[in-house]
Design an enzyme around this catalytic site. Structure first.
Site, PDB file in Angstrom:
ATOM      1  N   GLU A  48      -5.695  -8.282  -0.870  1.00 41.51           N
ATOM      2  CA  GLU A  48      -6.377  -8.069   0.408  1.00 41.51           C
ATOM      3  C   GLU A  48      -7.815  -7.683   0.128  1.00 41.51           C
ATOM      4  O   GLU A  48      -8.087  -6.889  -0.774  1.00 41.51           O
ATOM      5  CB  GLU A  48      -5.747  -6.924   1.237  1.00 41.51           C
ATOM      6  CG  GLU A  48      -4.397  -7.242   1.817  1.00 41.51           C
ATOM      7  CD  GLU A  48      -3.843  -6.112   2.677  1.00 41.51           C
ATOM      8  OE1 GLU A  48      -4.632  -5.356   3.283  1.00 41.51           O
ATOM      9  OE2 GLU A  48      -2.606  -5.989   2.726  1.00 41.51           O
TER      10      GLU A  48
ATOM     11  N   GLU B 237       0.832  -1.219   0.000  1.00 38.47           N
ATOM     12  CA  GLU B 237       0.000   0.000   0.000  1.00 38.47           C
ATOM     13  C   GLU B 237       0.860   1.260   0.000  1.00 38.47           C
ATOM     14  O   GLU B 237       0.714   2.138   0.860  1.00 38.47           O
ATOM     15  CB  GLU B 237      -0.942   0.006   1.206  1.00 38.47           C
ATOM     16  CG  GLU B 237      -1.998  -1.072   1.140  1.00 38.47           C
ATOM     17  CD  GLU B 237      -3.088  -0.927   2.205  1.00 38.47           C
ATOM     18  OE1 GLU B 237      -2.877  -0.192   3.187  1.00 38.47           O
ATOM     19  OE2 GLU B 237      -4.150  -1.549   2.041  1.00 38.47           O
TER      20      GLU B 237
END
Ligand code: P53
Length: 475
Positions: free
Chosen positions: A373, A175
């Site tokens: 995810e 991320e």
């Protein structure tokens, strides 16, 4: 059949959120070893050193360090084809800046990856997932310092060489765009190991740190390709699509500008060059960043093979009067989407947003995608007989898998796999809680750190087992 044979069903975790063993096997302290727990109303705190009387949930986490064999056996029972985890940098280079790696740390991941492979599970590995060796913060100020590029590339190269024949799928930074929300201390710290000074221009700091990370990622990818041409080397982007609150042109443009700000990182990873919007922003701000010609050449030599991304929720935004430059300010301009329900932690539940995201990435980048995810953080209740009924989790995942299949079937998205987050309960990254649970496997431990750490199967365990066995046909 929507999904191809060999589709990578599995689950995802990160080292600091489940391993524990924070001082075992020669491991150095990582930033997350000095980050306290928090909850919905209290932020986690970074204390720079271990202070007496504080609760550091990552020290023990769920003790995966000692229990990984049993845990991987449970994942195998669910039928996992892959298991996404990260390598704790501070196990391999305890301080981050040593010349030689810590053999004991390397051996831990040898054992873990061997264990996965014995069960027919492919490890999927993130090199830097929200933590860096603490020494790199105290000595260098984290990713403020260009020297971290060299340290990271050394770490990546050691891992690529050591696990050359055990790991095919890699991602560099988890991320990386999480820091687009640079007003949140946690976002700067987690990704970049940066503690903001009062009054500093956080936006500039963020762009500089992210630049070094993007160069480091590209250099690592270039090195990885030479070490094993069969590697699949990707980036990892937190995808929260930003929708306009209304169809007012100002809101549409605002949402577009927000998307540029959140995803320029992907442009650089994929195309190897900065997009015009980012260069224009730097000019407008008068940022004179440390970006060399060699850096730019390096970016172009280290483009990714695929885009890994997380998807939990979407955002909505409105253009506020006076925001003449349509600057994206995540802390003030996001608004609740009136069409969506939210989790107990306020995360908007939006399955169609996943299909939207898959389409958006495909149209913009035309690369294979990997949903690394997705999941629903919720409180679980253990019944008197020990069972755990979690239909809300199944509902969330089912709705998202349905949209994922539509994206593949009807929209032509090239999708490699799906690894729901926190397949076993673990420490929340955002709040440091144990009771914000994502798992198919329950772990007996609560926010106060109490519990025997025993594992048990939630109802969602058998559900996901069927999903995998039917390659997503039985939802
Ligand atoms: P937690 C914010 C927004 C989207 C994803 O998050 C995020 C975050 C950070 O909190 O992080 C990712 O544990 C991250 C994982 C993290 C997971 O989402 O706050 O990659 O490490 O645990 C869920 O509920």
């Amino acid at each position: 059949m929507a999904l191809k044979d060999g589709f990578l069903w599995g689950g995802a975790v990160a080292a600091h959120q489940l391993e524990g063993g924070y001082d075992q096997g020669g491991k150095g302290l990582s930033t997350m070893d000095v980050t306290t727990s928090g909850d919905q109303t209290h932020k986690r705190r970074f204390t720079r050193e271990i202070l007496p009387g504080e609760n550091y949930p990552n020290h023990e986490a769920i003790d995966f360090y000692h229990r990984y064999e049993d845990d991987i056996a449970l994942m195998a029972e669910m039928g996992f084809k892959c298991f996404r985890t990260s390598i704790a940098w501070s196990r391999i280079f305890p301080n981050g800046d040593e010349a030689e790696p810590n053999e004991e740390g390397l051996r831990f991941y040898d054992r873990l990856f061997d264990c996965c492979l014995e069960h027919g599970i492919q490890p999927v590995v993130t090199l830097s997932h929200f933590e860096i060796p603490l020494h790199l913060v105290n000595e260098y100020g984290g990713w403020r310092d260009r020297r971290l590029i060299g340290f990271f590339v050394r770490f990546a190269t050691v891992c690529f060489e050591r696990y050359r024949d055990k790991v095919t799928y890699w991602m560099t930074f988890n991320e990386i765009n999480n820091q687009a929300n640079y007003m949140e201390d946690y976002a700067l710290l987690a990704d970049s190991g940066i503690v903001a000074e009062p009054g500093e221009d956080r936006e500039r700091t963020m762009f500089q740190a992210a630049h070094y990370e993007l160069v480091a990622s590209a250099a690592a990818i270039e090195a990885g390709r030479k070490i094993n041409p069969a590697f699949r080397l990707g980036c990892m982007i937190a995808m929260c699509p930003v929708y306009p609150l209304t169809c007012k042109p100002e809101d549409i443009l605002m949402a577009h500008k927000a998307m540029e700000r959140r995803y320029y990182y992907a442009d650089v990873h994929v195309n190897g060059v900065y997009p015009a919007n980012t260069l224009a922003l730097w000019r407008r701000r008068g940022f004179d960043l440390d970006v060399t010609d060699e850096d730019l050449a390096q970016l172009a030599r280290g483009c990714v093979d695929y885009i890994g991304f997380s998807y939990y929720m979407s955002f909505a935004i409105e253009h506020k009067q006076g925001n003449v430059h349509y600057d994206y300010r995540e802390d003030t301009d996001l608004v609740p989407n009136p069409n969506l329900k939210r989790s107990d932690w306020g995360w908007a539940i939006d399955p169609i947003g996943l299909r939207y995201a898959l389409n958006w990435f495909t149209d913009k980048y035309a690369l294979p995608l990997f949903i690394v995810e997705n999941g629903f953080g919720a409180y679980d209740k253990v019944e008197a007989d020990g069972s755990i009924h979690d239909p809300y989790r199944v509902d969330y995942l089912r709705a998202h898998i349905e949209q994922m299949k539509l994206a593949v079937d009807e929209d032509g998205v090239d999708l490699m796999g799906y690894t729901p987050w926190g397949c076993i309960d673990l420490v929340s990254a955002g709040t440091g809680q144990m009771d914000k649970r994502y798992g198919f496997i329950y772990v007996d431990k609560n926010d106060a750190g109490e519990g025997a750490l025993e594992r048990s199967r939630k109802d969602s365990f058998a559900w996901y087992q069927r999903v995998i066995a039917s390659n997503g046909e039985e939802l």
